[in-house]
Design a protein around this motif. Structure first.
Motif, PDB file in Angstrom:
ATOM      1  N   MET A  18      43.106  38.072  52.569  1.00 42.03           N
ATOM      2  CA  MET A  18      44.586  37.950  52.403  1.00 42.03           C
ATOM      3  C   MET A  18      44.982  37.287  51.096  1.00 42.03           C
ATOM      4  N   ILE A  19      45.692  37.646  50.326  1.00 42.87           N
ATOM      5  CA  ILE A  19      46.019  36.903  49.083  1.00 42.87           C
ATOM      6  C   ILE A  19      47.587  36.804  49.137  1.00 42.87           C
ATOM      7  N   GLY A  20      48.007  35.358  49.339  1.00 44.39           N
ATOM      8  CA  GLY A  20      49.512  34.991  49.307  1.00 44.39           C
ATOM      9  C   GLY A  20      49.778  34.584  47.985  1.00 44.39           C
ATOM     10  N   GLY A  21      51.114  33.969  48.077  1.00 42.08           N
ATOM     11  CA  GLY A  21      51.891  33.494  46.760  1.00 42.08           C
ATOM     12  C   GLY A  21      53.060  33.935  46.566  1.00 42.08           C
ATOM     13  N   PHE A  22      53.937  33.069  45.787  1.00 40.22           N
ATOM     14  CA  PHE A  22      55.321  33.320  45.740  1.00 40.22           C
ATOM     15  C   PHE A  22      55.689  34.690  44.871  1.00 40.22           C
ATOM     16  N   LEU A  23      56.702  35.229  45.078  1.00 38.32           N
ATOM     17  CA  LEU A  23      57.239  36.589  44.396  1.00 38.32           C
ATOM     18  C   LEU A  23      56.981  36.212  42.813  1.00 38.32           C
ATOM     19  N   GLY A  24      56.016  37.385  42.282  1.00 37.37           N
ATOM     20  CA  GLY A  24      56.126  37.205  40.875  1.00 37.37           C
ATOM     21  C   GLY A  24      54.821  36.350  40.409  1.00 37.37           C
ATOM     22  N   ALA A  25      54.011  35.802  41.474  1.00 34.65           N
ATOM     23  CA  ALA A  25      52.853  35.106  41.095  1.00 34.65           C
ATOM     24  C   ALA A  25      51.633  35.980  40.546  1.00 34.65           C
ATOM     25  N   GLY A  26      51.773  37.120  40.748  1.00 37.47           N
ATOM     26  CA  GLY A  26      50.564  37.890  40.182  1.00 37.47           C
ATOM     27  C   GLY A  26      49.612  38.559  41.005  1.00 37.47           C
ATOM     28  N   LYS A  27      49.989  38.480  42.547  1.00 37.88           N
ATOM     29  CA  LYS A  27      48.885  39.074  43.642  1.00 37.88           C
ATOM     30  C   LYS A  27      48.467  40.532  43.534  1.00 37.88           C
ATOM     31  N   THR A  28      49.404  41.209  43.002  1.00 36.70           N
ATOM     32  CA  THR A  28      49.262  42.754  42.761  1.00 36.70           C
ATOM     33  C   THR A  28      48.238  42.946  41.972  1.00 36.70           C
ATOM     34  N   THR A  29      48.223  42.370  40.675  1.00 38.01           N
ATOM     35  CA  THR A  29      47.262  42.480  39.683  1.00 38.01           C
ATOM     36  C   THR A  29      45.769  41.812  39.888  1.00 38.01           C
ATOM     37  N   LEU A  30      45.953  40.645  40.643  1.00 42.05           N
ATOM     38  CA  LEU A  30      44.788  40.103  41.146  1.00 42.05           C
ATOM     39  C   LEU A  30      44.075  41.148  42.133  1.00 42.05           C
ATOM     40  N   ILE A  31      44.505  41.502  43.018  1.00 41.47           N
ATOM     41  CA  ILE A  31      44.119  42.537  44.077  1.00 41.47           C
ATOM     42  C   ILE A  31      43.527  43.801  43.516  1.00 41.47           C
ATOM     43  N   SER A  32      44.171  44.160  42.454  1.00 39.53           N
ATOM     44  CA  SER A  32      43.512  45.361  41.773  1.00 39.53           C
ATOM     45  C   SER A  32      42.357  45.028  41.045  1.00 39.53           C
ATOM     46  N   GLN A  33      42.328  43.864  40.362  1.00 42.33           N
ATOM     47  CA  GLN A  33      40.893  43.404  39.768  1.00 42.33           C
ATOM     48  C   GLN A  33      39.904  43.309  40.745  1.00 42.33           C
ATOM     49  N   LEU A  34      40.349  42.558  42.138  1.00 42.36           N
ATOM     50  CA  LEU A  34      39.286  42.293  43.224  1.00 42.36           C
ATOM     51  C   LEU A  34      38.846  43.811  43.697  1.00 42.36           C
ATOM     52  N   ALA A  35      39.671  44.651  43.846  1.00 44.16           N
ATOM     53  CA  ALA A  35      39.570  46.011  44.284  1.00 44.16           C
ATOM     54  C   ALA A  35      38.303  46.678  43.399  1.00 44.16           C
ATOM     55  N   ARG A  36      38.469  46.566  42.241  1.00 45.49           N
ATOM     56  CA  ARG A  36      37.492  47.334  41.278  1.00 45.49           C
ATOM     57  C   ARG A  36      36.271  46.674  41.316  1.00 45.49           C
ATOM     58  N   ARG A  37      36.041  45.386  41.261  1.00 44.48           N
ATOM     59  CA  ARG A  37      35.078  44.509  41.760  1.00 44.48           C
ATOM     60  C   ARG A  37      34.189  45.156  42.924  1.00 44.48           C
ATOM     61  N   PHE A  38      34.741  45.312  43.900  1.00 47.96           N
ATOM     62  CA  PHE A  38      34.170  45.584  45.143  1.00 47.96           C
ATOM     63  C   PHE A  38      33.727  47.056  45.171  1.00 47.96           C
TER      64      PHE A  38
END
Length: 358
Positions: free
Chosen positions: A1-21
């Protein structure tokens, strides 16, 4: 689970992590979360070929079974090796309401990684310094700080947009105010220092001897400060237009409208698409520029637009602002713009399904 305030960049980070996996041969699934249906993040991640389920209508903590149901639905088709979950950016207390109840009820099925919270620098620099509230009240700031308090890892994101001095300042403030957390400086956009996070997430979450105290009255008032708007729009042009420019121009126009009434944006995100071509533009605070986070480099005559706005403004006023901006844009540019759906509201009081107290 990746948390953080609105606009922190969670979706971009999740996309990067997904590609790594995926590069390691793992089957990756993502669960997104929003207070209403029609989330830009869901459509963006799906456009990148990821398998995504959306929990809409409430935050994870208030819809525990919606989250577990979304996870089980993946398994009915192909068992995931990894599930990445992105909670609503105005949500906190996720260890007590999600992680610990899930470990108790489904611990034999999942291993939980350490809980990472993405810091939003544009508001973090103001809030952590104590010199300003970043355009929000103390009650909204309370949520921002509680997210950091419950983290195991704090991720200072967007370092590609910060000076070395700003990064050092944030690191020092976080170390002083939230001691004991691992701090990682990275850029979800460029992938800089993602290896450090990758290694940390390979560990298991630490045991919690105590959950943090949360004043749910302050929490509820902080969430209710924001007007929440999701809209879908159809755009038609007499000749092909740039998808990227349309996304940027719409965000710029809304940014100017917010500045005129001094309405602080927590996050404004717009996705424009035509067929397989997708552009995303966003705004994360009043004093930052519009960013084209995803470029399509394409033109089209017919486009679909999704607007997600989280702004410190009355929902009715926010709806009027978006409609007026779309009308003005249609008039100025000769476009035909039709609002297919629009919904605006203030989030209701959070009522967790479960809450473990230790």
């Amino acid at each position: 689970m990746i948390g953080g305030f609105l606009g922190a960049g969670k979706t971009t980070l999740i996309s990067q992590l997904a590609r790594r996996f995926q590069a390691e041969g793992k089957h990756v699934c993502v669960v997104t979360n929003d207070q209403a249906a029609g989330l830009v993040d869901t459509e963006l991640l799906r456009s990148q070929g990821l398998e995504v389920n959306e929990v809409a209508g409430s935050c994870f903590c208030c819809n525990f079974h919606g989250l577990t149901g979304a996870m089980e639905e993946f398994e009915s088709r192909q068992r995931p090796d990894v599930i990445l979950a992105e909670p609503v950016g105005s949500c906190t207390d996720l260890i007590a309401t999600i992680s610990l109840p899930m470990m108790e009820q489904m611990g034999e099925r999942f291993l939980h990684s350490p809980y990472a919270v993405v810091l939003k620098p544009s508001h973090g620099l103001k809030i952590l310094s104590g010199e300003g509230k970043g355009g929000f009240s103390q009650k909204a700031e309370y949520i921002f700080r509680k997210q950091l308090e419950e983290s195991e890892i704090i991720l200072i994101n967007r370092i590609d947009e910060l000076t070395a001095e700003q990064v050092a300042t944030l690191r020092e403030q976080l170390s002083e105010q939230y001691p004991g957390r691992q701090i990682i400086c990275l850029s979800a956009k460029t992938g800089e220092n993602l290896d450090a996070l990758w290694e940390t997430l390979a560990a298991e979450a630490s045991s919690r001897e105590a959950t943090m105290e949360v004043d749910y009255d302050v929490y509820a008032d902080g969430e209710a400060e924001l007007g929440w708007l999701n809209a879908t729009v159809s755009v038609t042009a007499a000749k092909a237009i740039s998808i990227d420019q349309l996304a940027q121009q719409l965000v710029d126009r809304l940014r100017q409208a917010m500045l005129r009434v001094q309405a602080e944006p927590a996050h404004l995100k717009i996705l424009c698409s035509s067929g397989s071509h997708v552009a995303v533009a966003n705004l994360v605070s009043s004093d930052t520029p519009t960013m084209l986070s995803i470029a399509s480099d394409a033109e089209a005559e017919s486009l679909s637009v999704i607007i997600n706005a989280r702004v410190c403004l009355d929902p009715e006023a926010l709806t009027g602002m978006v409609r007026d901006t779309l009308d003005a844009m249609a008039s100025d540019s000769g476009l035909t713009i039709q609002v297919d759906s629009i919904e605006s509201f203030r989030p209701g009081r959070p009522e967790p399904t479960f809450r473990v107290q230790q």
